[in-house]
Design a protein around this motif. Structure first.
Motif, PDB file in Angstrom:
ATOM      1  N   HIS A   1       0.729  -1.180   0.006  1.00  0.00           N
ATOM      2  CA  HIS A   1      -0.235  -0.115  -0.168  1.00  0.00           C
ATOM      3  C   HIS A   1       0.831   1.311  -0.189  1.00  0.00           C
ATOM      4  CE1 HIS A   1      -0.058   1.491   4.179  1.00  0.00           C
ATOM      5  NE2 HIS A   1       0.466   0.386   4.600  1.00  0.00           N
ATOM      6  N   ARG A   2       2.109   1.227   0.467  1.00  0.00           N
ATOM      7  CA  ARG A   2       2.873   2.414   0.559  1.00  0.00           C
ATOM      8  C   ARG A   2       3.924   2.359  -0.537  1.00  0.00           C
ATOM      9  NH1 ARG A   2       4.346   2.851   7.121  1.00  0.00           N
ATOM     10  NH2 ARG A   2       2.183   2.928   7.779  1.00  0.00           N
TER      11      ARG A   2
ATOM     12  N   SER B   1       5.985   2.534  -3.894  1.00  0.00           N
ATOM     13  CA  SER B   1       5.971   3.090  -5.254  1.00  0.00           C
ATOM     14  C   SER B   1       6.166   2.331  -6.357  1.00  0.00           C
ATOM     15  CB  SER B   1       7.203   4.373  -5.290  1.00  0.00           C
ATOM     16  OG  SER B   1       8.450   3.614  -5.301  1.00  0.00           O
TER      17      SER B   1
ATOM     18  N   HIS C   1      -7.540   5.739  -0.020  1.00  0.00           N
ATOM     19  CA  HIS C   1      -6.315   5.246   0.221  1.00  0.00           C
ATOM     20  C   HIS C   1      -5.953   3.931  -0.211  1.00  0.00           C
ATOM     21  CE1 HIS C   1      -8.577   2.739   3.163  1.00  0.00           C
ATOM     22  NE2 HIS C   1      -8.998   3.986   3.675  1.00  0.00           N
ATOM     23  N   GLN C   2      -4.625   3.791  -0.720  1.00  0.00           N
ATOM     24  CA  GLN C   2      -4.336   2.587  -1.526  1.00  0.00           C
ATOM     25  C   GLN C   2      -4.459   1.283  -0.784  1.00  0.00           C
ATOM     26  OE1 GLN C   2      -3.607   1.996  -4.433  1.00  0.00           O
ATOM     27  NE2 GLN C   2      -2.079   0.877  -4.824  1.00  0.00           N
TER      28      GLN C   2
ATOM     29  N   GLU D   1      -1.348   6.468   7.549  1.00  0.00           N
ATOM     30  CA  GLU D   1       0.008   7.133   7.928  1.00  0.00           C
ATOM     31  C   GLU D   1       0.901   6.785   6.832  1.00  0.00           C
ATOM     32  OE1 GLU D   1       3.631   7.452  10.956  1.00  0.00           O
ATOM     33  OE2 GLU D   1       1.789   6.474  11.565  1.00  0.00           O
ATOM     34  N   GLY D   2       1.438   7.525   6.032  1.00  0.00           N
ATOM     35  CA  GLY D   2       2.522   7.173   5.002  1.00  0.00           C
ATOM     36  C   GLY D   2       1.844   7.163   3.544  1.00  0.00           C
ATOM     37  N   GLU D   3       0.799   7.304   3.562  1.00  0.00           N
ATOM     38  CA  GLU D   3      -0.034   7.179   1.970  1.00  0.00           C
ATOM     39  C   GLU D   3      -0.505   8.673   1.590  1.00  0.00           C
ATOM     40  OE1 GLU D   3      -3.060   4.767   1.285  1.00  0.00           O
ATOM     41  OE2 GLU D   3      -2.168   2.965   1.987  1.00  0.00           O
ATOM     42  N   GLN D   4      -0.218   8.867   0.320  1.00  0.00           N
ATOM     43  CA  GLN D   4      -0.842   9.890  -0.244  1.00  0.00           C
ATOM     44  C   GLN D   4      -2.407   9.793  -0.436  1.00  0.00           C
ATOM     45  OE1 GLN D   4       0.955  13.001  -0.816  1.00  0.00           O
ATOM     46  NE2 GLN D   4       2.482  11.684   0.130  1.00  0.00           N
TER      47      GLN D   4
END
Length: 380
Positions: free
Chosen positions: A135-136, A138, A307-308, A375-378
């Protein structure tokens, strides 16, 4: 936009979360379960016992379970991703050591009133675990082959354990489910092509390692008429029932193949065949339409999630449901070898019912918490 997200998340109480549940989606599930109740009633010759009444009770419990899971914060589910995965592996180990044996396979844990099939739960846990891994990440990180080694191991371990039960159908579905998750996460197609080539090379070796009954299923699929009273009996009777339904069917509780007990396993694997015989092509198309609406609703929940992690989980849960439906219907039509895969929410079976509802509970949690910040996701 971020401030709106945080405010909305902090202010969501029990009532607001319950209002955020997709009630049209639950109506679709009720229609599917109602169809299952009707067909199990017919399978018993017009009686709620021994299957239909239990089916209704299990679905009612499943709805309560689904709503309870829907209210759980998706971020808590994210934190529990790998503990749940390890729980699933532990359950598979218990099956290998102390599992109940049925029809030559050791797939169930006997818990008194019910039998649980951990390989079904494992697919839900695997979806959550893979979503937490990717999920985080790239696109560049996903493109690194070393980054893919842990999730591939995470897939291989339960697949090997399920194959040893043996349960070839569930193992293949788990592989296909994991493949969809990896593709949605951004794994390139050429890597799937490499895996496909390796599978093609290994297929003859894998065939020799299959159990005799599994080989017979493949041979029967290629030529069911070679043993019409033995291994080919199931699929031949299924095709006869499908054809005898015509456009509008023979009528409720009036199917000849099913009511005269020519159609085997009519309450489980071949329940779609019985429905097609009694309600014809029109009834079968209506049931397929209901399942399609469930899949489309699941994908819509995935696309609406900001969110991813939620998007990956929603796609995985929806894909798992789709594979259930696709494999079952393709199987009874003779398009793929016969295997023990039920039609979700329609076939008789408590383990499959509860597992599907747990999955939909996680999907609903994604929908209810679609705007939360992870947290940590765009945010999308």
């Amino acid at each position: 936009m971020m401030q709106r997200t945080l405010t909305r998340d902090r202010g969501m109480g029990f009532g607001e979360k319950l209002a955020s549940v997709s009630w049209p989606f639950i109506v679709l599930l009720c229609l599917l379960a109602g169809t299952g109740y009707a067909m199990l009633y017919s399978a018993a010759g017009g009686s709620p016992e021994p299957w239909a009444f239990r089916h209704g009770l299990r679905f009612g419990f499943g709805v309560l379970l689904m709503l309870s899971i829907a209210l759980v914060d998706i971020r808590l589910i994210l934190k529990l991703a790998w503990p749940l995965y390890l729980l699933g592996i532990g359950l598979l180990v218990l099956v290998a050591l102390h599992g109940a044996v049925g029809k030559g396979a050791q797939r169930w844990l006997d818990l008194g009133p019910i039998q649980v099939q951990p390989s079904e739960l494992m697919k839900i846990f695997l979806v959550i675990a893979l979503a937490s891994w990717f999920h985080r990440a790239s696109i560049e990180r996903v493109g690194n082959p070393l980054f893919l080694i842990p999730p591939l191991i995470a897939v291989a371990v339960p697949v090997v354990m399920v194959l040893r039960q043996p349960n070839l159908g569930n193992a293949l579905i788990t592989c296909m489910l994991a493949g969809v998750m990896l593709f949605v996460a951004g794994v390139r197609l050429w890597k799937f092509a490499l895996v496909g080539g390796a599978v093609a090379v290994a297929a003859p070796i894998a065939y020799e390692s299959l159990h005799d009954y599994q080989k017979n299923r493949i041979l029967t699929f290629l030529n069911p008429e070679s043993d019409p009273l033995g291994t080919g009996y199931h699929i031949i009777q299924s095709k006869i029932a499908l054809g005898s339904g015509g456009m509008f069917g023979q009528g409720f509780v009036q199917g000849t193949q099913s009511q005269l007990n020519f159609l085997p396993e009519k309450q489980t694997d071949f329940i779609f065949t019985m429905l097609a015989e009694e309600f014809g092509f029109a009834g079968a198309a209506a049931l397929l339409g209901l399942n399609l609406l469930v899949v489309l609703n699941g994908l819509a929940m995935a696309f609406s999630c900001r969110h991813q992690f939620g998007r990956l989980v929603a796609v995985g849960i929806t894909t798992n449901f789709f594979l259930y439906v696709f494999v079952n219907i393709a199987m009874v039509m003779g398009a793929i070898p016969v295997g023990g895969v039920p039609l979700p929410l329609v076939s008789h079976g408590g383990s499959a019912m509860i597992t599907v509802m747990i999955g939909f509970g996680v999907l609903m949690s994604v929908h209810v918490h679609r705007d939360v910040e992870i947290e940590g996701e765009q945010q999308a």
